[in-house]
Scaffold this motif. Sequence first.
Motif, PDB file in Angstrom:
ATOM      1  N   GLY A  26       0.826  -1.197   0.000  1.00 54.03           N
ATOM      2  CA  GLY A  26       0.000   0.000   0.000  1.00 54.03           C
ATOM      3  C   GLY A  26       0.857   1.243   0.000  1.00 54.03           C
ATOM      4  N   SER A  27       0.279   2.324   0.499  1.00 52.97           N
ATOM      5  CA  SER A  27       0.974   3.606   0.562  1.00 52.97           C
ATOM      6  C   SER A  27       1.343   3.908   2.006  1.00 52.97           C
ATOM      7  CB  SER A  27       0.063   4.717   0.025  1.00 52.97           C
ATOM      8  OG  SER A  27      -1.060   4.871   0.881  1.00 52.97           O
ATOM      9  N   LEU A  28       2.002   5.027   2.196  1.00 56.87           N
ATOM     10  CA  LEU A  28       2.364   5.458   3.547  1.00 56.87           C
ATOM     11  C   LEU A  28       1.124   5.661   4.407  1.00 56.87           C
ATOM     12  CD1 LEU A  28       4.581   6.276   5.471  1.00 56.87           C
ATOM     13  CD2 LEU A  28       4.612   8.544   4.434  1.00 56.87           C
ATOM     14  N   TYR A  29       0.031   6.090   3.782  1.00 56.93           N
ATOM     15  CA  TYR A  29      -1.221   6.293   4.520  1.00 56.93           C
ATOM     16  C   TYR A  29      -1.767   4.959   5.024  1.00 56.93           C
ATOM     17  CZ  TYR A  29      -5.691   8.596   5.618  1.00 56.93           C
ATOM     18  OH  TYR A  29      -6.802   9.108   6.250  1.00 56.93           O
ATOM     19  N   SER A  30      -1.445   3.859   4.297  1.00 53.43           N
ATOM     20  CA  SER A  30      -1.883   2.529   4.733  1.00 53.43           C
ATOM     21  C   SER A  30      -1.229   2.131   6.044  1.00 53.43           C
ATOM     22  CB  SER A  30      -1.557   1.482   3.662  1.00 53.43           C
ATOM     23  OG  SER A  30      -2.077   1.822   2.406  1.00 53.43           O
ATOM     24  N   LEU A  31      -0.039   2.681   6.301  1.00 55.62           N
ATOM     25  CA  LEU A  31       0.651   2.375   7.557  1.00 55.62           C
ATOM     26  C   LEU A  31      -0.163   2.863   8.748  1.00 55.62           C
ATOM     27  CD1 LEU A  31       3.164   1.353   9.084  1.00 55.62           C
ATOM     28  CD2 LEU A  31       4.198   3.604   8.705  1.00 55.62           C
ATOM     29  N   LEU A  32      -0.748   4.048   8.629  1.00 56.10           N
ATOM     30  CA  LEU A  32      -1.589   4.569   9.706  1.00 56.10           C
ATOM     31  C   LEU A  32      -2.783   3.653   9.937  1.00 56.10           C
ATOM     32  CD1 LEU A  32      -2.445   6.706  11.768  1.00 56.10           C
ATOM     33  CD2 LEU A  32      -3.519   7.979   9.892  1.00 56.10           C
ATOM     34  N   GLY A  33      -3.441   3.236   8.842  1.00 54.88           N
ATOM     35  CA  GLY A  33      -4.581   2.336   8.976  1.00 54.88           C
ATOM     36  C   GLY A  33      -4.202   1.022   9.630  1.00 54.88           C
ATOM     37  N   THR A  34      -3.017   0.517   9.298  1.00 57.27           N
ATOM     38  CA  THR A  34      -2.553  -0.748   9.872  1.00 57.27           C
ATOM     39  C   THR A  34      -2.358  -0.622  11.377  1.00 57.27           C
ATOM     40  OG1 THR A  34      -1.430  -1.286   7.796  1.00 57.27           O
ATOM     41  CG2 THR A  34      -0.739  -2.494   9.761  1.00 57.27           C
ATOM     42  N   VAL A  35      -1.751   0.469  11.803  1.00 56.72           N
ATOM     43  CA  VAL A  35      -1.514   0.686  13.231  1.00 56.72           C
ATOM     44  C   VAL A  35      -2.839   0.836  13.980  1.00 56.72           C
ATOM     45  CG1 VAL A  35      -0.536   2.284  14.905  1.00 56.72           C
ATOM     46  CG2 VAL A  35       0.769   1.700  12.861  1.00 56.72           C
ATOM     47  N   VAL A  36      -3.757   1.617  13.401  1.00 52.97           N
ATOM     48  CA  VAL A  36      -5.077   1.801  14.027  1.00 52.97           C
ATOM     49  C   VAL A  36      -5.801   0.460  14.148  1.00 52.97           C
ATOM     50  CG1 VAL A  36      -7.376   2.806  13.686  1.00 52.97           C
ATOM     51  CG2 VAL A  36      -5.336   4.205  13.320  1.00 52.97           C
ATOM     52  N   LYS A  37      -5.715  -0.360  13.103  1.00 54.77           N
ATOM     53  CA  LYS A  37      -6.391  -1.668  13.097  1.00 54.77           C
ATOM     54  C   LYS A  37      -5.783  -2.603  14.137  1.00 54.77           C
ATOM     55  CE  LYS A  37      -9.305  -4.508  10.849  1.00 54.77           C
ATOM     56  NZ  LYS A  37     -10.758  -4.221  10.673  1.00 54.77           N
ATOM     57  N   LEU A  38      -4.476  -2.538  14.330  1.00 57.43           N
ATOM     58  CA  LEU A  38      -3.831  -3.365  15.354  1.00 57.43           C
ATOM     59  C   LEU A  38      -4.297  -2.970  16.750  1.00 57.43           C
ATOM     60  CD1 LEU A  38      -0.177  -3.597  13.983  1.00 57.43           C
ATOM     61  CD2 LEU A  38      -1.746  -5.524  14.329  1.00 57.43           C
ATOM     62  N   VAL A  39      -4.457  -1.678  16.969  1.00 57.39           N
ATOM     63  CA  VAL A  39      -4.923  -1.212  18.283  1.00 57.39           C
ATOM     64  C   VAL A  39      -6.394  -1.548  18.482  1.00 57.39           C
ATOM     65  CG1 VAL A  39      -5.274   0.790  19.776  1.00 57.39           C
ATOM     66  CG2 VAL A  39      -3.234   0.667  18.332  1.00 57.39           C
ATOM     67  N   ASN A  40      -7.202  -1.251  17.472  1.00 53.95           N
ATOM     68  CA  ASN A  40      -8.648  -1.485  17.550  1.00 53.95           C
ATOM     69  C   ASN A  40      -9.075  -2.357  16.369  1.00 53.95           C
ATOM     70  OD1 ASN A  40     -11.432  -1.425  17.621  1.00 53.95           O
ATOM     71  ND2 ASN A  40     -11.578   0.767  18.063  1.00 53.95           N
ATOM     72  N   PRO A  41      -9.143  -3.659  16.536  1.00 53.92           N
ATOM     73  CA  PRO A  41      -9.478  -4.570  15.435  1.00 53.92           C
ATOM     74  C   PRO A  41     -10.837  -4.284  14.794  1.00 53.92           C
ATOM     75  CG  PRO A  41      -8.588  -5.794  17.301  1.00 53.92           C
ATOM     76  CD  PRO A  41      -8.829  -4.392  17.779  1.00 53.92           C
TER      77      PRO A  41
END
Length: 483
Positions: free
Chosen positions: A445-460
Amino acid sequence: MNKTVLFLINGLGIEHGDSCDIYSKEVMPVMDDAAIHECFSQIESKAVDYTTGYQIFSTGSVDALAFPFIDKVVDDNLWGQNPVFQKLMSSLQAEGSGKLHILCFLDSPRISDHLKNFVSSLNIPNKQVFIHPIMTNPTIDSYKAIAKTLSKITYESPSNVKIGMVFGKNILDPSAHLNEFNDLGRMFFRGSGEKWTDSQQKIDSLISFNTLPNEAKVFCVNDQFGLQSNDTIFFYNYDGVDCSKFVETLMNPPMFFNSQVQAGSLHFYSLFPLLNTPNVEKLYDNVTSEFSMAKALKQYGIKALILVDQANLGTTNFMVNGLSSSNEGVVDYALTDSGILFQKEQMQAILANPQYSLIVINHRIDQYTDEASMKQAMKQIDDNLAMMKELCADKYSLVVSSLFGIKREIMLEKGVSATVDFSTMLPVIIIDSKIDKAKIMMGRGSLYSLLGTVVKLVNPDAKVDSLIKPKKKSFLHSLLYKN
């Protein structure tokens, strides 16, 4: 909530094949082992520096949000509806007013068209106007676009408009470039100095010496632009640049500048607010992003702590909050200048703090210009990663990545220069014993996908785009194992 640590090694990326060898398993053995045995992927990043990296990570956009705003102002001819613009125009048209100096940040090739429309709307055909371009990009590759923009300003501007000084943005910071800063001030008051009528020749020279655009010393294309009493200085900026020391110097020049300008007679304006300069009147307020890291965290009930050095605190906060200095109340900061990142007991206490579900650690390798220093920094960061792996083991998710990759000339240990190229693609490594690797796959993905990945790890339960995807069953598996 699942506590997650985002471990950023800003400046590090996937090394290009033609790059000089900087990264290796000998330099970063812990990271190299994690890339092989943990969940690994790559993401694309258009960022080339810390500021742009955090902007894309937080908002998903690389451009200054002010560009589309000014596009509309230009297309709909809205300059005249702005009361500060009306005041500026009236002042410039008044008898006895001096020259107009436009200090223009070259953030995009589109700026030449914006400038042309801006000057035309002022309706001052007989007023001397000097445009002083400021180069902002930190890569050699950007000189091609800069040369094109300077050419457009030169040949498409009205006859009363000329290019004066040209210099790099970093020169505006006297704490790091005092001599160059003073040279800039002296040239502005004198109206002459190192002159290159053909700006392309000067750019070729800067390229040959591997001088980054934002580090370039001041030179001039035309002379006779010296500051005089009643001149107007307009900062044509698209974001919150800190020009406070420069404004202060122009208002109170040191004795060795030999200024003949009457005290208090200069007039200052800016397009958008400048940092730390409340005395400079701006045309428009900051344009903020509809999307931001802070808004995403607030939406999903996540409280974060970002560990960052003092020099980058303001930039980080500005980008995290969607290009705004306001705060959504979900992000706190801790300064790392004291070496806290390498102090195990303190980091353990930070991780154990129940107030924070997300911890963001910022390391950097972009400030080094020689092989030995860069490798030493990378080894120290790898040691720190080993410590964080130990502290997070079986308790927290640990994500290792970067917001941008550098591309620059460095001095090798052999005494010759070479290019290190970590640009374009960045690594993402997820270390989490709770993840069943047999059931997931890592997408790109893109750099913005990294933020989504981190958010998803914290809140599935978060409805965001993530690099972690459920592994698709094969057609044969679907036939043999029907649910």
